[in-house]
Structures are given as C-alpha cells and as structure tokens.
Motif scaffolding. Structure first.
Motif, PDB file in Angstrom:
ATOM      1  N   SER A   1       0.926  -1.166   0.007  1.00  0.00           N
ATOM      2  CA  SER A   1       0.094   0.075   0.021  1.00  0.00           C
ATOM      3  C   SER A   1       0.850   1.231  -0.146  1.00  0.00           C
ATOM      4  O   SER A   1       0.486   2.319  -0.787  1.00  0.00           O
ATOM      5  CB  SER A   1      -0.932  -0.093   1.157  1.00  0.00           C
ATOM      6  OG  SER A   1      -1.644   1.325   1.207  1.00  0.00           O
ATOM      7  N   THR A   2       1.864   1.364   0.892  1.00  0.00           N
ATOM      8  CA  THR A   2       2.606   2.599   0.905  1.00  0.00           C
ATOM      9  C   THR A   2       3.401   2.703  -0.359  1.00  0.00           C
ATOM     10  O   THR A   2       3.463   3.954  -0.888  1.00  0.00           O
ATOM     11  CB  THR A   2       3.712   2.224   2.089  1.00  0.00           C
ATOM     12  OG1 THR A   2       3.112   2.255   3.364  1.00  0.00           O
ATOM     13  CG2 THR A   2       4.847   3.640   2.122  1.00  0.00           C
TER      14      THR A   2
ATOM     15  N   GLN B   1       1.010   3.927  -3.353  1.00  0.00           N
ATOM     16  CA  GLN B   1       0.556   5.449  -2.950  1.00  0.00           C
ATOM     17  C   GLN B   1       1.702   6.122  -3.409  1.00  0.00           C
ATOM     18  O   GLN B   1       1.544   7.332  -4.170  1.00  0.00           O
ATOM     19  CB  GLN B   1       0.177   5.651  -1.399  1.00  0.00           C
ATOM     20  CG  GLN B   1      -0.449   7.165  -1.395  1.00  0.00           C
ATOM     21  CD  GLN B   1      -0.773   7.356   0.178  1.00  0.00           C
ATOM     22  OE1 GLN B   1      -0.798   6.524   0.774  1.00  0.00           O
ATOM     23  NE2 GLN B   1      -1.555   8.543   0.231  1.00  0.00           N
TER      24      GLN B   1
ATOM     25  N   SER C   1     -14.444  -0.311  -5.533  1.00  0.00           N
ATOM     26  CA  SER C   1     -13.399   0.119  -4.729  1.00  0.00           C
ATOM     27  C   SER C   1     -12.219  -0.555  -4.874  1.00  0.00           C
ATOM     28  O   SER C   1     -12.576  -1.809  -5.414  1.00  0.00           O
ATOM     29  CB  SER C   1     -13.729   0.867  -3.258  1.00  0.00           C
ATOM     30  OG  SER C   1     -14.070  -0.448  -2.696  1.00  0.00           O
ATOM     31  N   ASP C   2     -11.246  -0.170  -4.734  1.00  0.00           N
ATOM     32  CA  ASP C   2      -9.842  -0.955  -4.763  1.00  0.00           C
ATOM     33  C   ASP C   2      -9.956  -2.186  -3.788  1.00  0.00           C
ATOM     34  O   ASP C   2     -10.562  -2.096  -2.518  1.00  0.00           O
ATOM     35  CB  ASP C   2      -8.557  -0.213  -4.214  1.00  0.00           C
ATOM     36  CG  ASP C   2      -7.529  -1.039  -4.460  1.00  0.00           C
ATOM     37  OD1 ASP C   2      -7.236  -1.971  -3.899  1.00  0.00           O
ATOM     38  OD2 ASP C   2      -6.569  -0.190  -5.106  1.00  0.00           O
TER      39      ASP C   2
ATOM     40  N   LYS D   1      -7.939  -2.343  -0.801  1.00  0.00           N
ATOM     41  CA  LYS D   1      -8.341  -0.987  -0.102  1.00  0.00           C
ATOM     42  C   LYS D   1      -7.254   0.037  -0.032  1.00  0.00           C
ATOM     43  O   LYS D   1      -6.916   0.936   0.992  1.00  0.00           O
ATOM     44  CB  LYS D   1      -8.569  -1.232   1.360  1.00  0.00           C
ATOM     45  CG  LYS D   1      -9.439  -2.435   1.713  1.00  0.00           C
ATOM     46  CD  LYS D   1     -10.865  -1.949   1.461  1.00  0.00           C
ATOM     47  CE  LYS D   1     -12.043  -2.963   1.768  1.00  0.00           C
ATOM     48  NZ  LYS D   1     -12.958  -3.145   0.841  1.00  0.00           N
ATOM     49  N   TRP D   2      -6.466   0.093  -1.242  1.00  0.00           N
ATOM     50  CA  TRP D   2      -5.343   0.975  -1.403  1.00  0.00           C
ATOM     51  C   TRP D   2      -5.975   2.246  -1.838  1.00  0.00           C
ATOM     52  O   TRP D   2      -7.141   2.141  -2.398  1.00  0.00           O
ATOM     53  CB  TRP D   2      -4.240   0.490  -2.257  1.00  0.00           C
ATOM     54  CG  TRP D   2      -3.493  -0.908  -1.773  1.00  0.00           C
ATOM     55  CD1 TRP D   2      -3.577  -1.285  -0.600  1.00  0.00           C
ATOM     56  CD2 TRP D   2      -2.404  -1.517  -2.571  1.00  0.00           C
ATOM     57  NE1 TRP D   2      -2.808  -2.413  -0.357  1.00  0.00           N
ATOM     58  CE2 TRP D   2      -2.019  -2.553  -1.568  1.00  0.00           C
ATOM     59  CE3 TRP D   2      -1.836  -1.440  -3.743  1.00  0.00           C
ATOM     60  CZ2 TRP D   2      -1.055  -3.526  -1.892  1.00  0.00           C
ATOM     61  CZ3 TRP D   2      -0.907  -2.360  -4.099  1.00  0.00           C
ATOM     62  CH2 TRP D   2      -0.664  -3.346  -3.081  1.00  0.00           C
ATOM     63  N   GLU D   3      -5.022   3.319  -1.571  1.00  0.00           N
ATOM     64  CA  GLU D   3      -5.407   4.652  -2.105  1.00  0.00           C
ATOM     65  C   GLU D   3      -5.689   4.546  -3.707  1.00  0.00           C
ATOM     66  O   GLU D   3      -4.936   3.917  -4.488  1.00  0.00           O
ATOM     67  CB  GLU D   3      -4.480   5.761  -1.886  1.00  0.00           C
ATOM     68  CG  GLU D   3      -4.285   5.848  -0.209  1.00  0.00           C
ATOM     69  CD  GLU D   3      -5.515   6.566   0.068  1.00  0.00           C
ATOM     70  OE1 GLU D   3      -6.140   7.292  -0.394  1.00  0.00           O
ATOM     71  OE2 GLU D   3      -5.874   5.798   1.250  1.00  0.00           O
ATOM     72  N   CYS D   4      -6.660   5.714  -4.125  1.00  0.00           N
ATOM     73  CA  CYS D   4      -6.631   5.992  -5.535  1.00  0.00           C
ATOM     74  C   CYS D   4      -6.668   7.624  -5.793  1.00  0.00           C
ATOM     75  O   CYS D   4      -6.720   8.189  -4.755  1.00  0.00           O
ATOM     76  CB  CYS D   4      -8.046   5.542  -6.125  1.00  0.00           C
ATOM     77  SG  CYS D   4      -9.618   6.152  -5.362  1.00  0.00           S
ATOM     78  N   LEU D   5      -6.454   7.842  -6.960  1.00  0.00           N
ATOM     79  CA  LEU D   5      -6.625   9.307  -7.292  1.00  0.00           C
ATOM     80  C   LEU D   5      -7.668   9.516  -8.034  1.00  0.00           C
ATOM     81  O   LEU D   5      -7.878   8.996  -9.195  1.00  0.00           O
ATOM     82  CB  LEU D   5      -5.280   9.818  -7.867  1.00  0.00           C
ATOM     83  CG  LEU D   5      -4.085   9.567  -6.926  1.00  0.00           C
ATOM     84  CD1 LEU D   5      -2.579  10.092  -7.941  1.00  0.00           C
ATOM     85  CD2 LEU D   5      -3.992  10.357  -5.907  1.00  0.00           C
TER      86      LEU D   5
END
Length: 185
Positions: free
Chosen positions: A4-5, A8, A45-46, A49-53
C-alpha cells in the motif's frame, strides 16, 4: 515488492499534482470491459483498500465531474476507443501521462527524474502480474501494438468530456487498473 505504501508513493510521483485518475478494481466478470467500466464510474473500490486518485480538471458541465471524470460509455464502445499494447509501451505511457500533451519531453527535469519515474511505473504495473494485458486510447497504437509512447505524436480517442484525455487500462486475472490524465482548455 509492492504494498500500500509503495503503491501510494508511486501514484503520487507519477500523477500527483496533475489532472488525473488512478484506480484499481476487482475483476468480477468474464468480460473485462465491465470491470473497467465499474472502476471508471466509481461503482467499485480497490479490492486491496489501497488509495486511488481522482483529480479531473474543473468543468462547467452540469454533472459533478469530480465524482466521475469519464463519459458514460457503453461497454461495446471500448472496442473502438482502445488499442492493445505491450508492457514496454504501457510503462512508457504511465511515465508520459505526467507531461503536457502526454509527452515525457514536457516533464520538468525529466532527465534527472527519468529513472525514478520508470521505477514507479514498473512498480504500479507489477501489481497486476506478468500475464496482464494493456490498453490505451492513443491512436498511435491502432496499427502497432508496441509503439513508443514516451513521446507519442498522436491523437487520442476521448473517454471523457474534457478537451483531451489519455490513459492506460491494465487487465489481470483478479484486478483491473485505470490510469488516466486529462486536459481542459
């Protein structure tokens, strides 16, 4: 190894500060186009649960484009708007999307940042595995599945209501990814 890090960080390096969209979604259908459509319309959604832009340009359109940057496309429309490309072209395009007119030569300090940008693009694509397939709306790929997309001299089939847009779709066995940049006059 991607987590995840690192995901992102790579997204922000490639797409941060630009009018862009970068998101992944689950692969639930035999027809990958339905899964891509679900990501573009923000209906999924992912799965990790990772970020999106989701940072499209401002628009005078009645619809809130901040919520959904893509046009309402039928699944069958993808066939005439997208072209399959190889991984080399996909990697180049992820880097080039950051530049004005989707050209790496227009990325500030590109030569000094080139290695880092390519590392980020490769990291993002690693999420989808070696068997992933790639699609773009860059017309340069219409007759050539391995074009140089670092500095394409091409047109783009629009998938949004903005002046121009260009991007990459990644299709894997369990996930899909949509990586897009937009421009508005």
């Amino acid at each position: 190894m991607i987590d995840s890090t690192s995901w992102q960080s790579a997204l922000l390096e490639l797409f941060g500060g630009a009018f862009s969209f970068a998101a992944a979604g689950p692969r639930r259908h035999e027809d990958w186009r339905r899964d891509v459509q679900a990501v573009m319309t923000l209906k999924v959604s992912d799965p990790r649960k990772w970020e999106c832009l989701n940072c499209p340009p401002p628009s005078s359109a009645v619809e809130k484009t901040e919520e959904k940057p893509f046009a309402d496309l039928r699944v069958d429309e993808f066939d005439s708007l997208l072209y399959r490309v190889g991984k080399r072209s996909a990697t180049q395009l992820l880097v080039a999307l950051q530049g004005l007119h989707y050209q790496a030569t227009n990325i500030p300090d590109f030569e000094s940042r080139k290695e880092r940008l390519f590392d980020c693009a490769e990291l993002i694509l690693s999420r989808f595995g070696q068997e992933a397939t790639y699609y773009t709306n860059a017309a340069e790929a219409r007759d050539n599945s391995d074009p140089n997309l670092l500095n394409p001299d091409t047109e783009w089939n629009r998938l949004s209501d903005f002046t121009t847009d260009c991007g990459l779709i990644v299709v894997a066995a369990s996930e899909v990814g949509v990586f897009w940049a937009f421009d508005e006059d």
